[in-house]
Design an enzyme around this catalytic site. Structure first.
Site, PDB file in Angstrom:
ATOM      1  N   ASP A 228      23.033 -21.907  16.255  1.00 38.64           N
ATOM      2  CA  ASP A 228      22.633 -21.512  17.597  1.00 38.64           C
ATOM      3  C   ASP A 228      22.910 -22.653  18.580  1.00 38.64           C
ATOM      4  O   ASP A 228      23.349 -23.749  18.184  1.00 38.64           O
ATOM      5  CB  ASP A 228      21.152 -21.125  17.600  1.00 38.64           C
ATOM      6  CG  ASP A 228      20.788 -20.228  18.765  1.00 38.64           C
ATOM      7  OD1 ASP A 228      21.460 -19.198  18.957  1.00 38.64           O
ATOM      8  OD2 ASP A 228      19.831 -20.551  19.499  1.00 38.64           O
TER       9      ASP A 228
ATOM     10  N   ASP B  77      26.947 -18.682  12.634  1.00 36.61           N
ATOM     11  CA  ASP B  77      27.161 -19.958  13.337  1.00 36.61           C
ATOM     12  C   ASP B  77      25.823 -20.624  13.597  1.00 36.61           C
ATOM     13  O   ASP B  77      24.760 -20.050  13.319  1.00 36.61           O
ATOM     14  CB  ASP B  77      27.916 -19.738  14.655  1.00 36.61           C
ATOM     15  CG  ASP B  77      27.117 -18.928  15.665  1.00 36.61           C
ATOM     16  OD1 ASP B  77      27.400 -19.038  16.863  1.00 36.61           O
ATOM     17  OD2 ASP B  77      26.204 -18.169  15.250  1.00 36.61           O
TER      18      ASP B  77
END
Length: 290
Positions: A210, A208
């Site tokens: 941050d 993903d």
């Protein structure tokens, strides 16, 4: 000398598919117990060893992973080339979830871990200016491309202590520093591998963005889990391709990883602590016996 590929598996990577004569082995080290037993066998005629970094069942946090014991155990088994596989977050729009990054630099922000095999009684300083093996990293890049995954050659990995994730302010700062990905486990692992004269390469699998990313908070945990699963499958394919790129016969590392201790030990021979030397029998035996 025979080549042996080691794989340090991170989140989502807990086995190697197709390993022949697979056996879990308990390895004792003077640095305590490794994260788990080590799975050994052969793949396409090349010896391999797999160690789940967090232990089967994910029992170790990034801080409590026994990094020194892990590297020592792999060295004792004869590992010459160590491939680190780990999940990470991204600081770059162009490095998206599902992509792989072949890390070539680190910024170490960890603070609660033992970072060296050496110290009082036997002092040594190795260079980590180039903290990964360029040869092994290049082969990992080829193997990643063969899986069809989007892979980025080169990137700076920010190693944070954890176990909490970054605040938005921290995330924006690391991004401004020029970091590309963030994780919790590649340090001090890479430094210890260099001290143990093992070639080391890091494959960071992005799950993903941050917390700097404006849509980070909207990311569905189910999407992250799905990405982690896809990353795991691609990582297994990458590992499966490595024996085809590395011959079973070992030759000296062209970048000197296997000779990192040649001029590193500073303590005079008559001042070295024999108790410390006994603990260094695997990682530094080559130079201490000379």
């Amino acid at each position: 000398m025979e080549r042996m590929i080691g794989v340090m598996g991170g989140s989502g990577v807990y086995e190697i598919d197709g390993l022949e004569n697979a056996t879990w082995q308990k390895i004792e080290t003077p640095w305590g117990d490794p994260s788990d037993e080590i799975l050994t066998g052969t793949l396409d005629g090349v010896k391999m060893a797999f160690l789940p970094r967090h232990g089967r069942g994910h029992i170790h946090s990034p801080t409590t992973v026994p990094y020194r014991a892990n590297i020592d155990a792999l060295k004792r088994l004869g590992v010459t080339d160590l491939l680190s596989v780990s999940a990470c977050g991204s600081f770059r729009e162009e490095m998206a979830p599902g992509d792989f990054v072949i890390v070539d630099q680190f910024i170490d922000r960890t603070f609660a871990r033992e970072k060296s095999f050496f110290g009082t009684g036997c002092v040594a300083h190795v260079s980590v200016a180039h903290p990964v093996c360029e040869r092994l990293s290049g082969l990992a890049y080829e193997a990643a491309r063969a899986t069809g995954v989007t892979v980025h050659k080169g990137g700076t990995y920010l190693a944070m202590e954890g176990p909490q994730f970054s605040s938005i302010a921290e995330s924006k700062m690391y991004r401004a520093w020029g970091c590309d990905v963030i994780g919790m486990t590649n340090m001090p692992e890479a430094k210890l591998a260099r001290e143990a004269e093992i070639c080391y390469a890091s494959v960071a699998m992005i799950t993903d963005f941050d917390s700097w990313h404006p849509e980070h908070g909207a990311v569905d945990i189910n999407a992250i889990i799905a990405t982690l699963g896809a990353n795991s499958d691609n990582a297994k394919s990458l590992v499966a391709a490595m024996p085809q790129l590395l011959t079973s016969a070992y030759t000296s590392c062209s970048h000197g990883c296997d000779r990192a201790l040649d001029y590193a030990i500073m303590t005079a021979p008559d001042k070295r602590d024999t108790t410390v030397l006994a603990k260094l029998d695997a990682v530094a035996g080559r130079v201490l016996k000379g």
